[in-house]
Design an enzyme around this catalytic site. Structure first.
Site, PDB file in Angstrom:
ATOM      1  N   HIS A  14       6.803 -12.775 -30.658  1.00  0.00           N
ATOM      2  CA  HIS A  14       7.299 -13.491 -32.375  1.00  0.00           C
ATOM      3  C   HIS A  14       7.352 -15.003 -32.804  1.00  0.00           C
ATOM      4  CE1 HIS A  14       9.680 -11.236 -36.235  1.00  0.00           C
ATOM      5  NE2 HIS A  14       9.416 -12.902 -36.374  1.00  0.00           N
ATOM      6  N   HIS A  16       6.398 -18.192 -35.329  1.00  0.00           N
ATOM      7  CA  HIS A  16       5.961 -18.693 -37.422  1.00  0.00           C
ATOM      8  C   HIS A  16       5.527 -20.598 -36.704  1.00  0.00           C
ATOM      9  CE1 HIS A  16       7.700 -15.114 -39.705  1.00  0.00           C
ATOM     10  NE2 HIS A  16       8.752 -15.507 -38.326  1.00  0.00           N
ATOM     11  N   LEU A  17       3.991 -20.251 -36.473  1.00  0.00           N
ATOM     12  CA  LEU A  17       3.858 -21.939 -36.502  1.00  0.00           C
ATOM     13  C   LEU A  17       3.008 -22.318 -37.503  1.00  0.00           C
ATOM     14  CD1 LEU A  17       1.338 -20.645 -33.020  1.00  0.00           C
ATOM     15  CD2 LEU A  17       3.634 -21.515 -32.626  1.00  0.00           C
ATOM     16  N   ARG A  18       3.290 -21.834 -38.766  1.00  0.00           N
ATOM     17  CA  ARG A  18       2.571 -22.587 -39.992  1.00  0.00           C
ATOM     18  C   ARG A  18       1.565 -22.950 -39.831  1.00  0.00           C
ATOM     19  NH1 ARG A  18       7.026 -19.415 -41.365  1.00  0.00           N
ATOM     20  NH2 ARG A  18       9.106 -20.464 -41.207  1.00  0.00           N
ATOM     21  N   ASN A  42       2.561 -14.992 -41.576  1.00  0.00           N
ATOM     22  CA  ASN A  42       3.096 -14.651 -43.253  1.00  0.00           C
ATOM     23  C   ASN A  42       2.864 -16.395 -44.226  1.00  0.00           C
ATOM     24  OD1 ASN A  42       5.164 -15.615 -41.475  1.00  0.00           O
ATOM     25  ND2 ASN A  42       6.863 -16.003 -43.104  1.00  0.00           N
ATOM     26  N   LYS A 100       1.482  -6.659 -39.106  1.00  0.00           N
ATOM     27  CA  LYS A 100       3.063  -6.882 -39.492  1.00  0.00           C
ATOM     28  C   LYS A 100       3.618  -6.621 -40.729  1.00  0.00           C
ATOM     29  CE  LYS A 100       7.238  -9.036 -39.296  1.00  0.00           C
ATOM     30  NZ  LYS A 100       7.134 -10.250 -38.811  1.00  0.00           N
ATOM     31  N   HIS A 137       9.066  -6.308 -40.192  1.00  0.00           N
ATOM     32  CA  HIS A 137      10.686  -6.359 -40.610  1.00  0.00           C
ATOM     33  C   HIS A 137      11.497  -5.514 -41.150  1.00  0.00           C
ATOM     34  CE1 HIS A 137      12.835 -10.156 -42.287  1.00  0.00           C
ATOM     35  NE2 HIS A 137      13.749  -9.137 -43.372  1.00  0.00           N
ATOM     36  N   HIS A 175      13.290  -8.536 -34.341  1.00  0.00           N
ATOM     37  CA  HIS A 175      14.914  -9.216 -34.637  1.00  0.00           C
ATOM     38  C   HIS A 175      15.709  -8.530 -34.676  1.00  0.00           C
ATOM     39  CE1 HIS A 175      12.628  -9.728 -38.655  1.00  0.00           C
ATOM     40  NE2 HIS A 175      11.885 -10.614 -38.025  1.00  0.00           N
ATOM     41  N   LEU A 220      16.579 -14.524 -42.060  1.00  0.00           N
ATOM     42  CA  LEU A 220      16.700 -13.973 -42.485  1.00  0.00           C
ATOM     43  C   LEU A 220      16.305 -12.173 -41.040  1.00  0.00           C
ATOM     44  CD1 LEU A 220      15.528 -13.518 -45.780  1.00  0.00           C
ATOM     45  CD2 LEU A 220      17.786 -12.917 -45.135  1.00  0.00           C
ATOM     46  N   ASP A 248      11.407 -15.648 -32.866  1.00  0.00           N
ATOM     47  CA  ASP A 248      10.968 -15.903 -34.561  1.00  0.00           C
ATOM     48  C   ASP A 248      11.195 -17.322 -34.775  1.00  0.00           C
ATOM     49  OD1 ASP A 248      11.337 -15.090 -36.814  1.00  0.00           O
ATOM     50  OD2 ASP A 248      13.028 -14.613 -37.776  1.00  0.00           O
ATOM     51  N   HIS A 252      11.320 -24.718 -41.044  1.00  0.00           N
ATOM     52  CA  HIS A 252      10.617 -25.606 -42.603  1.00  0.00           C
ATOM     53  C   HIS A 252      11.615 -26.670 -42.736  1.00  0.00           C
ATOM     54  CE1 HIS A 252      10.613 -21.226 -43.939  1.00  0.00           C
ATOM     55  NE2 HIS A 252      11.347 -21.260 -43.255  1.00  0.00           N
ATOM     56  N   ALA A 264      15.224 -19.248 -45.788  1.00  0.00           N
ATOM     57  CA  ALA A 264      15.612 -18.497 -44.042  1.00  0.00           C
ATOM     58  C   ALA A 264      14.478 -18.715 -43.052  1.00  0.00           C
ATOM     59  CB  ALA A 264      15.837 -17.105 -44.832  1.00  0.00           C
TER      60      ALA A 264
HETATM   61  C1  NCD Z   1      10.846 -16.534 -40.663  1.00  0.00           C
HETATM   62  C2  NCD Z   1      10.059 -17.084 -42.047  1.00  0.00           C
HETATM   63  O1  NCD Z   1      10.231 -18.450 -42.750  1.00  0.00           O
HETATM   64  O2  NCD Z   1       8.484 -17.066 -42.049  1.00  0.00           O
HETATM   65  N1  NCD Z   1      12.092 -16.923 -41.549  1.00  0.00           N
HETATM   66  C3  NCD Z   1      13.479 -15.435 -40.989  1.00  0.00           C
HETATM   67  O3  NCD Z   1      14.777 -16.537 -41.680  1.00  0.00           O
HETATM   68  N2  NCD Z   1      13.376 -15.078 -40.253  1.00  0.00           N
HETATM   69  C4  NCD Z   1      10.074 -14.423 -42.041  1.00  0.00           C
HETATM   70  C5  NCD Z   1      11.079 -14.148 -41.478  1.00  0.00           C
HETATM   71  O4  NCD Z   1      10.655 -13.768 -40.310  1.00  0.00           O
HETATM   72  O5  NCD Z   1      11.864 -12.982 -41.277  1.00  0.00           O
HETATM   73 ZN    ZN Z   2       9.838 -14.067 -38.534  1.00  0.00          ZN
END
Ligand code: NCD
Ligand code: ZN
Length: 348
Positions: A14, A16-18, A42, A100, A137, A175, A220, A248, A252, A264
Site C-alpha cells: 500500500h 501513494h507515489l503521487r 488516488n 481500490k 479504505h 491500513h 486517515l 500507506d 504531502h 491527512a
Molecule cells: C492518503 C493520501 O494522502 O493519499 N492519506 C492518508 O492519510 N492515509 C489516503 C489514504 O490512504 O487514506
Molecule cells: Zn493509503
C-alpha cells in the site's frame, strides 16, 4: 540478543507515489527498500482506466533509479460508474493487480469514490469471478459518526454485508487501526486479509496532541487509543498470514500538512522497514518479521516470493528532520534497526 537478521526482500502492499515532481522525489525511497509495491490510484484525476494505469506505471518506471529492481503493481480507482469490462481487461492484461474502493470523501482525493456500495455490485461480481482483489479504505463517511468509530462502524454496516453478498471476492482491509478490525479479520478463514502501517504500530492518538497540534501524525484512518495500537501489534507480530505489510506512505508538501486545514497522510517510506523491525524487536517477535514483510502478502496476491534478501542490523541511527523537503515519520528520533548495506542509503 539477535543483532542481525536476513529476510527475503519485502514488498509494500500500500503506497501513494503521487505524480510529477513529488513522484520523482518519493519513488527512490520505496524502490530502495521494497521489490514490489501496490500503488494507490488516488491521483487527480484518479486512475480509472487501463490506459491511465499504463501511463502512470511508465512515469513510475522513469522515476525509479536504473540500478534498482522495482515493480509497481497498479490499481484501479472504483467509481460509481466504472465499467466492469475495463477492470477485467486491465486485470487479464496484467496492468491492474487490484482495484481500490474509497468511500466518496473518506480521505485524500476520494471525491470521485463510491457513494453507494450496492451500485457497484456488478463490478464486485466481475472481480470475484476473475479473482481480482478488492482493496478497501474501510471508514464510513457520515459526519454524525465519531471519527474514531468510523472504521468499526464500516465493518458492520458495509464490510460484513459486502462479504456476505460476495463470498468469493478477495478483500484486503487496508491500513487497519482498531481492535475490531483485527478481530473481524481474524475471524474469517479465507479471502480476507489486512495491511498494517508502521505508524499505527508506533503511535496512538495522543501523538497528534503532544504539547500542541502535530499535523505530521495526522493520517486517515486516524490513529486510535492505545488498546487498539496494542491489538495491531499483536496481530502484526503473530505470523498470522492474514496480516501483512502496507506502509500507506502518503507524502504531502509541508505547506499542505502545516495549514489551517492540513492534509491527512504520513510520509514513512524512507525508514518504514527499520520502523517495522523495531516493533517486532520490541515485541520479541523478530522471528516473525519475514512472514509479515515478505511472505504473507505474496501468498494472498498469488505472486511468487521475491528472490533477493535484505539484511537488517541493530544500529542506532538518527532520522533526519527532513527528507527531500518532506517530514518523514520518526523525524528527529533514533531508530535502533538499520539496513546493513550502508552503501544503499538513499541520498537525503
Ligand atoms: C492518503 C493520501 O494522502 O493519499 N492519506 C492518508 O492519510 N492515509 C489516503 C489514504 O490512504 O487514506
Ligand atoms: Zn493509503
Amino acid at each position: 540478543m539477535t543483532d542481525r537478521i536476513s529476510i527475503i526482500a519485502p514488498d509494500d502492499w500500500h503506497v501513494h507515489l503521487r505524480d510529477g515532481e513529488m513522484l520523482t522525489q518519493v519513488v527512490p525511497h520505496t524502490a530502495h527498500r521494497f521489490q514490489r509495491a501496490i500503488v494507490m490510484p488516488n491521483l487527480r484525476p484518479p486512475v480509472t482506466s487501463v490506459a491511465a494505469a499504463q501511463a502512470y506505471r511508465e512515469r513510475i518506471r522513469l522515476a525509479c533509479p536504473a540500478d534498482l529492481e522495482f515493480t509497481p503493481l497498479m490499481t484501479a480507482y472504483l467509481t460509481d460508474t466504472i465499467d466492469p469490462s475495463e477492470l477485467e481487461r486491465g486485470f487479464r492484461e496484467g496492468v491492474f493487480a487490484a482495484a481500490k474502493l474509497y468511500p466518496a470523501n473518506a480521505t485524500t482525493n476520494s471525491a470521485a469514490g463510491v457513494t453507494d456500495l450496492l451500485q457497484i455490485d456488478p463490478v464486485l461480481e466481475t472481480m470475484a469471478r476473475i479473482g481480482m482483489p478488492l482493496l478497501i479504505h474501510g471508514e464510513v463517511t457520515d459526519a454524525e459518526i465519531d471519527i474514531f468509530d468510523r472504521e468499526a462502524v464500516f465493518i458492520e454496516r458495509h464490510l460484513a454485508p459486502l462479504r456476505e453478498r460476495h463470498p468469493e471476492l478477495k478483500v484486503v482491509f487496508e491500513h487497519i487501526t482498531t481492535e475490531q478490525a483485527v478481530q473481524y479479520v481474524s475471524s474469517v478463514d479465507r479471502h480476507l486479509a489486512a495491511t498494517i502501517t508502521p505508524h499505527h504500530l508506533h503511535i496512538n492518538r495522543n501523538a497528534m496532541f503532544a504539547g500542541g497540534l502535530r499535523s505530521d501524525f495526522y493520517c486517515l484512518p486516524v490513529a486510535k487509543r492505545e488498546c487498539h495500537r496494542q491489538a495491531l501489534r499483536r496481530a502484526a507480530t503473530s505470523a498470522d498470514p492474514r496480516f501483512f505489510l502496507g506502509t500507506d506512505t502518503a507524502p504531502h508538501e509541508r505547506a499542505s500538512k502545516e495549514s489551517s486545514c492540513g492534509c491527512a497522510g504520513i510520509f514513512n517510506a524512507p525508514f518504514a522497514l527499520e520502523s517495522y523491525a523495531q516493533v517486532f524487536d520490541e515485541e520479541g517477535a523478530l522471528a516473525h518479521l519475514e512472514a509479515f514483510t515478505s511472505l504473507n502478502g505474496p501468498e494472498f496476491y498469488n505472486l511468487p516470493v521475491n528472490s533477493g534478501r535484505v539484511i537488517l542490523e541493530r544500529r542506532d541511527h538518527l532520522v533526519p528532520e527532513l527528507v527531500n523537503g518532506l517530514v518523514p515519520f520518526h523525524a528527529g528520533e533514533i531508530l535502533s534497526w538499520a539496513v546493513a548495506d550502508a552503501s544503499d542509503q538513499v541520498q537525503l
